[in-house]
Design a protein around this motif. Structure first.
Motif, PDB file in Angstrom:
ATOM      1  N   GLU A 233       0.838  -1.194   0.000  1.00 43.94           N
ATOM      2  CA  GLU A 233       0.000   0.000   0.000  1.00 43.94           C
ATOM      3  C   GLU A 233       0.878   1.251   0.000  1.00 43.94           C
ATOM      4  O   GLU A 233       1.905   1.311   0.671  1.00 43.94           O
ATOM      5  CB  GLU A 233      -0.938  -0.009   1.200  1.00 43.94           C
ATOM      6  N   THR A 234       0.476   2.227  -0.788  1.00 39.75           N
ATOM      7  CA  THR A 234       1.209   3.482  -0.924  1.00 39.75           C
ATOM      8  C   THR A 234       0.217   4.637  -0.804  1.00 39.75           C
ATOM      9  O   THR A 234      -0.965   4.438  -0.525  1.00 39.75           O
ATOM     10  CB  THR A 234       1.915   3.555  -2.283  1.00 39.75           C
ATOM     11  N   ASP A 238      -4.595   1.644  -2.207  1.00 38.42           N
ATOM     12  CA  ASP A 238      -5.239   1.062  -1.027  1.00 38.42           C
ATOM     13  C   ASP A 238      -5.978  -0.198  -1.487  1.00 38.42           C
ATOM     14  O   ASP A 238      -6.989  -0.121  -2.184  1.00 38.42           O
ATOM     15  CB  ASP A 238      -6.219   2.068  -0.416  1.00 38.42           C
ATOM     16  N   LYS A 239      -5.439  -1.358  -1.100  1.00 41.50           N
ATOM     17  CA  LYS A 239      -6.012  -2.627  -1.567  1.00 41.50           C
ATOM     18  C   LYS A 239      -7.473  -2.796  -1.165  1.00 41.50           C
ATOM     19  O   LYS A 239      -8.252  -3.429  -1.880  1.00 41.50           O
ATOM     20  CB  LYS A 239      -5.205  -3.802  -1.003  1.00 41.50           C
TER      21      LYS A 239
END
Length: 598
Positions: A233-234, A238-239
């Protein structure tokens, strides 16, 4: 990006709702409104209305409603910003550039750079797949039956075995190490420094609904572990709030979306013509996923692998979707493991048939539960029907619960002699005990609940709000007796306050009022407040309906004040006594409450 209310209203007012909707729906004028077949649900008799005077649409069948922004958002699956830009372009309105603070500009710049890095990485992987080094990946994808068109459509790529090519490529373009580290595309350690996270893998770019690359998934070539690897995640990925393939599936005209497990499931289904397939990104279905799905559909078909893990995933997903207000059904792929295998062996037509035969999700849960008990002895049967009663108790709507009681009994009556009365008694017994199921299924704060039956008080408040926007001339008469505080439902009171404010400013404008409600569910409910109906033919019927409605609102307002009165507040008591006397006087004068809806 937030624009001023004046700009938003200028765009709305320059896009006549009848003109806009007519581009999508064939409308026929009837009286002061236009009617057509609703584009948001299947119907044979037109119940979709567009009212020029209100500049609003409303479907009396499914409840969809709002102003021109809401229509474009719902029909095109646009965000508000996208709908605003589309309608501004249509009307020739130039949207102003907004000045941001230094901090906001910096964050926006960081995200823009990360998006550009991901875009460059996607192009790099795409190119590598078509080089000599990428032959292994290309052969793998072709062996999976993917065409060149499909590989291009999903931007599939390859990362070679060396593992440093992407880093060198991006460094040559001038990106600093700090930003590359934030992209999630690289690992860092003391021995190797910074090196590619993905190597010797087929690459699946992950895109958001606006077709921007926000992350990657990689399938290893060979037997190394892990088999699939995703970007961490960055700031842009956002998964739990993104779904693979939704950028394409969101434009589908199908009435449902298909939720499956992995990248290849989605890709093979799209290639076979099922362009409404999406998948979660290596995580279990979350409430964020469910909320995202709710933006684009009312129904989801769950299509997980037919093994035990797939069944567990479906069972976890069903209540999450229900809580978000999304209906679900479960597709059986047996005897095949996944959709890719099914389609390759049976073909698209057979797959379409399986989709049409998808199992009701509640009955699927019942069917799975049956396998947990020994149904050959009375004790096992009793435990099974106890479980059924617990699941039925989760259904808060009484009619829905009764329908499922009858459905369960229909399946098991012949084998076990269970009757609807038997199962209903078991459900009622559990309800009186206060079972854990009741606590487990309480909706979380902010989650939509099943609509309760509308009370007479709610109906009266909605009727009055509808009359105020439809016949603004009655406002002076109504204002003699009612204030916004007399509307006891919080949302209705808020809308009434806005209408009274608009009256003071000299224009009743319900379509503009809707701009203040960004939440789609609130927009629907507010739209319904301006479309309450009651059949009135004579002046006598109008007068009686107006008097009944006015008195009921005042009665409920007084009852609400009485419920909230603090016994130690003597001044409040005096106000209650005065309000009660005024209500009694108004009741005696009800014959004087004449109104005209001309």
């Amino acid at each position: 990006m937030r624009y001023s209310d004046d700009i938003i209203e200028e765009v709305r007012s320059k896009n006549d709702i009848v003109d806009v909707v007519s581009q999508y729906v064939r409308l026929t004028k009837k009286g002061n409104s236009y009617f057509g077949l609703c584009p948001f649900h299947n119907e044979k008799t037109p119940s979709f209305s567009v009212t020029p005077g209100k500049q609003m649409y409303y479907c009396f069948g499914c409840g969809a409603g709002g102003n021109v922004f809401n229509f474009i958002m719902e029909y095109e699956n646009y965000t508000f910003g996208e709908a605003l830009k589309y309608l501004a372009d249509r009307a020739g309105v130039e949207l102003p550039k907004i000045e941001y603070s230094r901090e906001v500009r910096q964050k926006a710049q960081e995200k823009a750079e990360l998006l550009e890095i991901n875009k460059q990485a996607a192009q790099y992987f795409y190119y590598q797949l078509r080089t000599e080094k990428g032959q292994t990946g290309l052969d793998y994808l072709k062996n999976r039956g993917l065409s060149e068109e499909t590989m291009r459509k999903f931007g599939l790529g390859y990362s070679d075995r060396a593992g440093g090519g992407l880093y060198r490529y991006l460094k040559a373009k001038g990106y600093p190490d700090d930003r590359l580290r934030e992209s999630g595309l690289f690992n860092v350690d003391e021995r190797h420094g910074m090196y590619d996270k993905f190597w010797n893998r087929v690459i699946f770019p992950i895109m958001d609904v606006n077709n921007r690359v926000i992350g990657f998934g990689g399938r290893v070539m060979g037997d190394a572990k892990p088999k699939y690897l995703n970007s961490p995640e960055t700031k842009i990925f956002d998964k739990s709030r993104n779904l693979y393939g939704l950028n394409i599936a969101r434009t589908t005209r199908k009435k449902y979306l298909i939720l499956c497990e992995g990248y290849m499931d989605v890709i093979s289904m799209h290639q076979a013509g099922f362009t409404n397939a999406v998948a979660s990104l290596g995580t279990a279905l979350t409430s964020g996923h469910a909320s995202l799905l709710k933006r684009y559909t009312q129904e989801v078909l769950l299509l997980y692998d037919s093994d035990e893990a797939g069944i567990r995933a479906a069972l976890r997903g069903i209540p999450i979707l229900r809580e978000a207000g999304v209906n679900s059904r479960v597709v059986s792929l047996k005897p095949y493991k996944d959709p890719d295998e099914f389609i390759r062996n049976m073909g698209p037509e057979a797959f379409e048939q399986r989709l049409e035969e998808a199992r009701d999700s509640f009955l699927f849960r019942v069917e799975v539960a049956e396998n947990e008990f020994s149904m050959n002895d009375p004790q096992g049967q009793n435990q099974f029907f106890e479980r059924c009663a617990q699941m039925l108790l989760e259904l808060k709507d009484e009619l829905e619960r009764n329908l499922y009681i009858d459905a369960v009994v229909k399946i098991y009556r012949g084998r076990y002699g269970i009757s609807s009365e038997d199962l209903r008694k078991r459900v009622n017994t559990l309800a009186l005990k206060g079972t854990p199921a009741e606590h487990r299924t309480q909706p979380k704060s902010g989650s939509p609940e099943k609509k309760k039956k509308e009370s007479a008080s709610d109906t009266s408040q909605k009727l009055m709000l509808t009359w105020l926007v439809t016949y603004p001339k009655i406002f002076d008469k109504v204002a003699q007796y009612l204030t916004p505080e007399d509307f006891v439902v919080p949302l209705y009171r808020e809308v009434a306050q806005m209408l009274f404010q608009q009256r003071e400013e000299g224009e009743i404008n319900p379509a503009r009022l809707l701009n203040s409600f960004p939440d789609s569910e609130e927009q629907r409910e507010v739209a319904s407040l301006f479309n309450a109906t009651i059949h009135l033919e004579t002046q006598q019927e109008q007068d009686q309906a107006f008097a009944d409605t006015l008195l009921r609102i005042k009665q409920e307002s007084l009852a609400e004040k009485n419920r909230n009165w603090d016994p130690s507040d003597l001044q409040g008591l005096q106000k209650l006594v005065k309000a009660k006397k005024e209500l009694e006087d108004l009741g005696r004068k009800r014959r004087e409450l004449h109104i005209s809806f001309e």
